[in-house]
Each structure stands twice: as C-alpha cells, then as structure tokens.
Design a protein around this motif. Sequence first.
Motif, short mmCIF file in Angstrom:
data_model
loop_
_atom_site.label_atom_id
_atom_site.label_comp_id
_atom_site.label_asym_id
_atom_site.label_seq_id
_atom_site.Cartn_x
_atom_site.Cartn_y
_atom_site.Cartn_z
N SER A 68 0.83 -1.20 0.00
CA SER A 68 0.00 0.00 0.00
C SER A 68 0.87 1.25 0.00
O SER A 68 1.83 1.34 0.77
N VAL A 69 0.50 2.22 -0.85
CA VAL A 69 1.14 3.53 -0.86
C VAL A 69 0.03 4.55 -0.68
O VAL A 69 -0.90 4.64 -1.49
N ARG A 70 0.12 5.31 0.42
CA ARG A 70 -0.89 6.33 0.71
C ARG A 70 -0.21 7.67 0.94
O ARG A 70 0.91 7.72 1.42
N ARG A 71 -0.94 8.74 0.59
CA ARG A 71 -0.42 10.10 0.74
C ARG A 71 -1.57 10.97 1.24
O ARG A 71 -2.69 10.89 0.73
N LEU A 72 -1.26 11.82 2.21
CA LEU A 72 -2.23 12.80 2.68
C LEU A 72 -1.62 14.18 2.54
O LEU A 72 -0.50 14.41 3.02
N ARG A 73 -2.35 15.04 1.86
CA ARG A 73 -1.88 16.43 1.66
C ARG A 73 -2.75 17.37 2.47
O ARG A 73 -3.97 17.42 2.28
N ILE A 100 -4.70 8.72 -2.33
CA ILE A 100 -4.41 10.10 -1.92
C ILE A 100 -5.65 10.68 -1.26
O ILE A 100 -6.77 10.51 -1.75
N ARG A 101 -5.42 11.35 -0.15
CA ARG A 101 -6.48 12.11 0.52
C ARG A 101 -5.99 13.54 0.72
O ARG A 101 -4.80 13.80 0.81
N TRP A 102 -6.96 14.44 0.80
CA TRP A 102 -6.72 15.86 0.96
C TRP A 102 -7.37 16.32 2.26
O TRP A 102 -8.49 15.91 2.56
N LEU A 103 -6.68 17.16 2.98
CA LEU A 103 -7.22 17.69 4.22
C LEU A 103 -7.06 19.21 4.21
O LEU A 103 -5.95 19.73 4.38
N PRO A 104 -8.17 19.94 3.99
CA PRO A 104 -8.09 21.41 4.03
C PRO A 104 -7.75 21.88 5.45
O PRO A 104 -8.27 21.36 6.43
N ARG A 105 -6.85 22.84 5.54
CA ARG A 105 -6.43 23.33 6.86
C ARG A 105 -7.61 23.77 7.74
O ARG A 105 -7.59 23.50 8.95
N PRO A 106 -8.64 24.42 7.18
CA PRO A 106 -9.77 24.80 8.05
C PRO A 106 -10.46 23.60 8.71
O PRO A 106 -11.00 23.73 9.80
N VAL A 107 -10.41 22.44 8.07
CA VAL A 107 -11.03 21.23 8.61
C VAL A 107 -10.10 20.57 9.63
O VAL A 107 -10.54 19.80 10.47
N ILE A 164 -10.07 13.66 2.90
CA ILE A 164 -11.10 13.43 1.87
C ILE A 164 -10.46 12.70 0.71
O ILE A 164 -9.46 13.18 0.15
N PRO A 165 -11.00 11.53 0.31
CA PRO A 165 -10.42 10.79 -0.81
C PRO A 165 -10.30 11.67 -2.06
O PRO A 165 -11.16 12.53 -2.32
N HIS A 166 -9.25 11.44 -2.82
CA HIS A 166 -8.92 12.27 -3.97
C HIS A 166 -10.12 12.51 -4.90
O HIS A 166 -10.43 13.66 -5.22
N ASP A 167 -10.77 11.45 -5.34
CA ASP A 167 -11.87 11.62 -6.30
C ASP A 167 -12.99 12.47 -5.72
O ASP A 167 -13.56 13.32 -6.41
N ASP A 168 -13.31 12.28 -4.44
CA ASP A 168 -14.35 13.09 -3.80
C ASP A 168 -13.92 14.54 -3.67
O ASP A 168 -14.72 15.47 -3.88
#
Length: 172
Positions: A68-73, A100-107, A164-168
């Motif tokens: 598994s290769v995972r990345r969170l930005r 890949i998942r994304w995490l907005p700083r406000p969240v 949040i998953p990349h596609d979403d």
Amino acid sequence: MLLLPAGAFHAMFRSFERTAFHLEVRDLYRTPEEAAPFQRFLDGEPDDAAWQRPWLDVVREVTEGGRSVRRLRVVSVPHADYTRWLLHISGFNVEAGEEIRWLPRPVAGGLPVGDDDFWLFDDRRVVFTLFATDGTTASGAATEDPAIVRHCVRVRTALWAAGIPHDDYVKG
C-alpha cells in the motif's frame, strides 16, 4: 536519527514490506523535476506526465505486488497555484495505485498537523523530509525510535480518518 545519503530513500521505498504513508504539509515544494511541468500548467499547456513516469512505475510495481502507498496532503484554502496543479496531476498517481487524501487546513483544526513532512514505512520507520532554505528538498532523516514512530502513527491515523479521498475532493 540517520541522515540519508543520496539514493537511499529510493532503496528504502522499494524495500518496505506492507505500507508506505506520506504526509505533506507544505503549500509549495520546489523540486527541479517539477519546475517545467508546473510552468506548463500555469501557461495552460498539457502535461503527458512523462517526467513523473519513474515514480508512477515504482508505485505501480509495489501496489501490484500487494503493498500500500498512501499520501495525505494538508492544503490551504483557497488553493494556491501549486495545490491546483497537484489536484490536476494527482489522478496519474491514483491510476498507478497510490491512495491520496486531501485535508483542508480549516477542517484540520484540533488535529495533530505539525510542520514536518514524513514517510512512515511499515509503522516502524519514519523518514522526515529535510528542506533547504530555498524550499528544495535537501535530504531525509530516518529513525526507528519507537516513541517517534508511535507519534507518527497517531498523526497518520488521525489525519487519514479526516482526509477526503482524492476523487471526492476533486469533485467537491
């Protein structure tokens, strides 16, 4: 902590057994191989991702082998040009097998977002990314210190769950 010599990270990446997780917390990375593709994006030109092929091939190889290769930005909002570019090109990574998942700083308020990028391998080794003063990647520092590894595992667990998953994220 062990300062990694050039090329050691790539060997380490190929030798992990189960999981590799990358946390990215910076809004801008200055890497020589990204300069021209990023400029093409800013100029509205297409990108065939040929420059990214070596990385995508490694990701494909390890994920097809069952690892598994995972990345969170963690990203600022509104998105800077660099983040918009990452959103544009990250589909290539996902197609190669990277999650890949994304995490907005406000969240991310109240979550353990620090100032350090790191790779966590098999929940037993951490490689912190070291940056030069101009923002370019300088090296990595590896440790298997159990307290540091446990801390990074906790950070990964908390942030991944909130990400949040990349596609979403791209659709949203």
